[in-house]
Design a protein around this motif. Sequence first.
Motif, short mmCIF file in Angstrom:
data_model
loop_
_atom_site.label_atom_id
_atom_site.label_comp_id
_atom_site.label_asym_id
_atom_site.label_seq_id
_atom_site.Cartn_x
_atom_site.Cartn_y
_atom_site.Cartn_z
N GLU A 18 39.73 27.56 -45.95
CA GLU A 18 40.89 26.94 -46.59
C GLU A 18 42.17 27.72 -46.29
O GLU A 18 43.22 27.12 -46.03
CB GLU A 18 40.67 26.84 -48.10
N ILE A 19 42.09 29.04 -46.31
CA ILE A 19 43.28 29.84 -45.99
C ILE A 19 43.67 29.65 -44.53
O ILE A 19 44.85 29.51 -44.20
CB ILE A 19 43.04 31.32 -46.32
N TRP A 20 42.67 29.64 -43.65
CA TRP A 20 42.95 29.43 -42.22
C TRP A 20 43.54 28.05 -41.98
O TRP A 20 44.55 27.89 -41.28
CB TRP A 20 41.66 29.60 -41.42
N ARG A 21 42.93 27.03 -42.58
CA ARG A 21 43.41 25.66 -42.36
C ARG A 21 44.80 25.46 -42.96
O ARG A 21 45.67 24.83 -42.36
CB ARG A 21 42.41 24.69 -43.00
N SER A 22 45.03 25.99 -44.15
CA SER A 22 46.32 25.82 -44.80
C SER A 22 47.44 26.54 -44.06
O SER A 22 48.56 26.06 -43.99
CB SER A 22 46.25 26.32 -46.25
N SER A 23 47.11 27.70 -43.50
CA SER A 23 48.13 28.47 -42.77
C SER A 23 48.25 28.05 -41.32
O SER A 23 49.19 28.47 -40.64
CB SER A 23 47.78 29.96 -42.82
N GLY A 24 47.31 27.24 -40.84
CA GLY A 24 47.31 26.89 -39.43
C GLY A 24 47.04 28.08 -38.53
O GLY A 24 47.32 28.04 -37.33
#
Length: 784
Positions: free
Chosen positions: A171-177
């Motif tokens: 989720e952190i990776w996806r949200s931050s791109g």
Amino acid sequence: MAIDPAGALPAPGETVVVTGEVGVGKTHLIHRMRRRWSGAAFETAGTAASAGEPFAAAGALLPGWFPADGGPATVRAGARRILELAGGRPLLLVVDNAQHVDEQSAALLRRIAPTQAAWLLACTDGAEPPTPMTVRRPVRHLPVSPLGREPARRLVEDVLGGPVDGLTAYEIWRSSGGNPRLLMHLVEEGRTAGALVEREGVRRWIGAPPSGPGLRDLLLAVTGQPAREELDALEFLACAEGAPVSVLAGLVPRAAVESLQRRRLIELTGGSVITLRRPLYARAVRAPQSTLRRRRIYQRLVAAAAAGSAVPGELMVEWRAAAGECLPTAESRGAASRALESGDARAAERLARMAGDLPLLGRALVAQDRPDEAEEVLRRTECHEVRALNRLWGLRRVEPVAAGGTAAQAAALFVPGAGAAPAADTADPVLAAAGVALDTFRLTFAGSPERVARDHGGSPRLWPSMRGSAAACHVHALVLTGRITRARDTARAYYDAAVAGGEPAEVAPLALTRGVCEWWAGNPMRALPFLREAVALLDDRVPFPIQAYARSEYAVCRAALGDGGTASALIADLRERFPAGPGLDGQLRMTGLQVVALTGRYAHAAELATTLATDMLAAGRLTDAMEALYLACRLGPSKALAQELATVVSACDSPLFPLLARHAAALAAADREELLDCAAAFERLGYLGLAAEASAGVHPGQAERLVARCDGYRPAWMPGEVAAAALTGREREVCELAAAGLPNAAISQRLGISVRTVGNHLQRAYEKLHVAGRRELGPALGLT
């Protein structure tokens, strides 16, 4: 993208242009490259505020130098001064934010002879340095990409100082791109808000990601301020949670969509649907708050879709409702039913609420692992079968289930005395999803793992915990049939897909089964992170069978790694927390006896395993019976037990089980050649721990090599350098009871031998163990 700073350095006369979005790490990279330069180097940076100020960037290159004017003479003087300071050494000019360098400074830099200077420029994606800085020079572009999923996870773990679960990392990776600056901001926001909690040493994000003004400003700095048409596109996508290409093309100019794709704000999924690449953008930047504004957006979406675009019927119904249309109940109910059948329980819930259809709403809640809410709805309906299943699977209410079909299947597996279950009714999508998972579970543990491994048709689309359980059983079946390499790969693929889905009830059993793969391979050290993650993901929405299996495997792994005290406490908690039954009772008893064996009391564990095997055979759980007998044979080799194991194996379909039976028979017969053959077969298949056990006592050098490949793991009962291995089985039993504090008379009564024989066994054991008396037995036996 990993870049070697030394290899990326420009040569004299060459320009390297480092590009990437704001916050991706360009400045960090060029500074690392600068430190690798052995000659003279000058650094400066452009800024948007000073881009129109003459010689602003040159002033940083030459502190104390004040140009008289902006004419050619001043440019030549500045360039000459830089060359003088270089003193004939190779020269590197480093310019960050080169797109903002003023024209006069750019002209000064261009005056430096191309053969004498290397240029290292950093620019934001899509920007270009002023033309005078790059003409007539070889130019090499070096793009810096956002972090991939695994590098992003490692960065998060470095910042937090410990592991994070896969859902949180994703989720952190996806949200931050993958943008490091955004990623760090999210982590810090989560830590400050108390959203990052620690469970079993694993950090887990609880609640929604932040979306405050600080995040909004940072997002705009990274992505740039979108144009009006781009904002419109983002708004449509934020409201619709994605839209077909044909719909969006009818609402905004194609150039706006292409620009958003270049800047990685949107992406094409499934070949035809455009979605926001950074979900944070919808929450923090463009999701409209005004009800009227949102209604008008949906009205335009409906109009564009009605013009001929292919939009699923249930999605069109949702858009029309959000646009303010009054829809017939039958239309909403039909859309809810179609959404549930297609596997979209969230959409089914929204549509069922529109229609006021309690049976559909209850099913949609069950299929999202929301058992409390589902029970509140279903108790007002006639959906007895679905309600019974929800009460059993989701709420641990294990009273006997009167209904037939799938609920009875679950009861037969997890409720004492439920009896055999009739075939599941597959007409209901919720019951059908449960039927797939429960049937896979039943076959795997009833002696037919080969059938599951060979014929598995995929996990159900609906119901995360059932989908994860079915996938986990498929992987376990692969392990039980000798395909451990394929099991690892399959488990990883299932796990990655589950993480992208975002449901802990699906991810937990798959993290668990990745640990199971490593355990069977003989490496509890590698199994521990997966099992710890599975336990960290457990909450009230994770059904009790998954919780029981995850906690029990975690306890065994802790015992294998020497933490017997924690393992024993976990076992005690398990027995208090979870109800017994043919399914869970076998698992909990197997866990308990494994912990007993792994903490050094393997004679007692062998007795427990033999009893468990008898009970599992009576319950029709052949796989569990086989595992218990095989462990008993390894703990205390016996021809009778080996023969019993062979009989059970003959009733199962796994191609691996006959090898386990061969190993047990070879141990009982002390057949050195057969043990080495078994060890070689185990090693070829990837079961290195079993290979080490088979070769121990026969080929010590080979055993130690295999133990090293298992990161040093050696079970307590494995022959080796431990003096306790020289004890006979009976001596071991007597010593274990004596170490537990039993007097000789009690041991005599317990084992059915004379008190004098007990004393003789103890005396011989003292000599073998080099101890003075019973007080020293515990440490000598490795009991914890």
